[in-house]
Design an enzyme around this catalytic site. Structure first.
Site, short mmCIF file in Angstrom:
data_model
loop_
_atom_site.label_atom_id
_atom_site.label_comp_id
_atom_site.label_asym_id
_atom_site.label_seq_id
_atom_site.Cartn_x
_atom_site.Cartn_y
_atom_site.Cartn_z
N VAL A 62 0.81 -1.22 0.00
CA VAL A 62 0.00 0.00 0.00
C VAL A 62 0.84 1.27 0.00
CG1 VAL A 62 -1.92 -1.15 1.15
CG2 VAL A 62 -0.22 0.08 2.53
N ASN A 88 -7.46 -1.33 5.32
CA ASN A 88 -7.17 -1.80 6.67
C ASN A 88 -5.68 -1.87 6.97
OD1 ASN A 88 -7.60 -3.60 9.20
ND2 ASN A 88 -6.37 -4.89 7.83
N TYR A 153 1.30 7.03 15.85
CA TYR A 153 0.12 6.30 15.40
C TYR A 153 -1.10 7.22 15.39
CZ TYR A 153 -3.01 2.21 15.05
OH TYR A 153 -3.93 1.29 14.65
N ALA A 155 -1.10 10.50 15.11
CA ALA A 155 -0.94 11.47 14.03
C ALA A 155 -1.44 10.90 12.72
CB ALA A 155 0.53 11.89 13.91
N LYS A 157 -3.51 8.13 12.26
CA LYS A 157 -4.91 7.74 12.25
C LYS A 157 -5.86 8.94 12.30
CE LYS A 157 -4.64 3.24 11.93
NZ LYS A 157 -5.19 2.53 10.74
#
Length: 244
Positions: A62, A88, A153, A155, A157
């Protein structure tokens, strides 16, 4: 039932991504599992023998534009359509804020935020051509109710939540919906059991969420919540409500 519908899930070789893939398969959808782990093909084959839909696994990174485009192209070549996407794939470094290195921050944001951006951009371009599509991004409860150690994390999300709203507004009149689900304390192989057990007492329901439980929500938002767009749904056992 989702007969004739096609769903693509990133980060699908294990954990929540696998559970989401199986939830779509249980509803008779054709499912494309993608992951950077080559074992995704074997994982998909195991689902393919259990369910009625056509289920395949593709290696896809990704963080790489070419890899994403090849995955989408192969999906369209195989099925001729793509109805639902669940972005995901993610992960990250969990440390107290001042202990994060530049590499910790950059690698987490590159996977969780930049990777989701790259996927969304390519998916929306595809959906614009075919005239429809639904995207569900994977957020995190830690972005709203933080237990500490989630600097990089969070930042990333929080950025995913912001991109969800922006893209939803941009394409709401193009028959494209974009939403986000933020799972709470979920027990998977990627979530250390020690951490899960430590956090359970902070959950008003006094238990963790199973991957199968949250997977059902991803399927519902992707396929059934047809007037919902730009939303982040928290599935957290009451944590964000501040219950004691």
């Amino acid at each position: 039932m989702l007969d004739g519908k096609v769903a693509l899930i990133t980060g699908a070789a294990q954990g929540i991504g696998f559970a989401i893939s199986e939830a779509f398969a249980k509803n008779n959808a054709d499912v494309v599992l993608t992951d950077y782990n080559p074992q995704v093909a074997e994982v998909a084959q195991k689902l393919n023998v259990k369910y009625q839909g056509n289920i395949i696994g593709l290696v896809m990174d990704v963080t790489d534009d070419d890899s994403i485009q090849k995955g989408l192209d192969k999906t369209m070549d195989k099925f001729g359509r793509l109805d639902y996407v669940v972005n995901n794939a993610g992960g990250g470094v969990l440390k107290p804020f001042a202990e994060l290195t530049n590499e910790d921050f950059d690698s987490t944001v590159n996977l969780d935020l930049r990777g989701t951006f790259k996927c969304m951009r390519a998916e929306i371009q595809l959906f614009l051509k075919q005239g429809f599509g639904s995207i569900v991004n994977c957020g995190a409860l830690g972005s709203v109710y933080c237990p500490g150690g989630f600097g990089a994390y969070n930042a990333a999300k929080n950025g995913v939540m912001g991109m969800t709203m922006a893209a939803a507004v941009d394409y709401a009149d193009k028959n494209i919906r974009v939403n986000c689900i933020a799972p709470g304390l979920t027990k998977t192989l990627l979530n250390p059991e020690e951490f899960v057990n430590k956090m359970v007492p902070t959950v008003p329901m006094k238990r963790y969420e199973t991957a199968d439980e949250v997977a059902k929500l991803f399927v519902f938002v992707a396929s059934e919540a047809t007037f919902m767009t730009g939303q982040t749904i928290l599935s957290d056992g009451g944590v964000s409500a501040g219950l004691k």
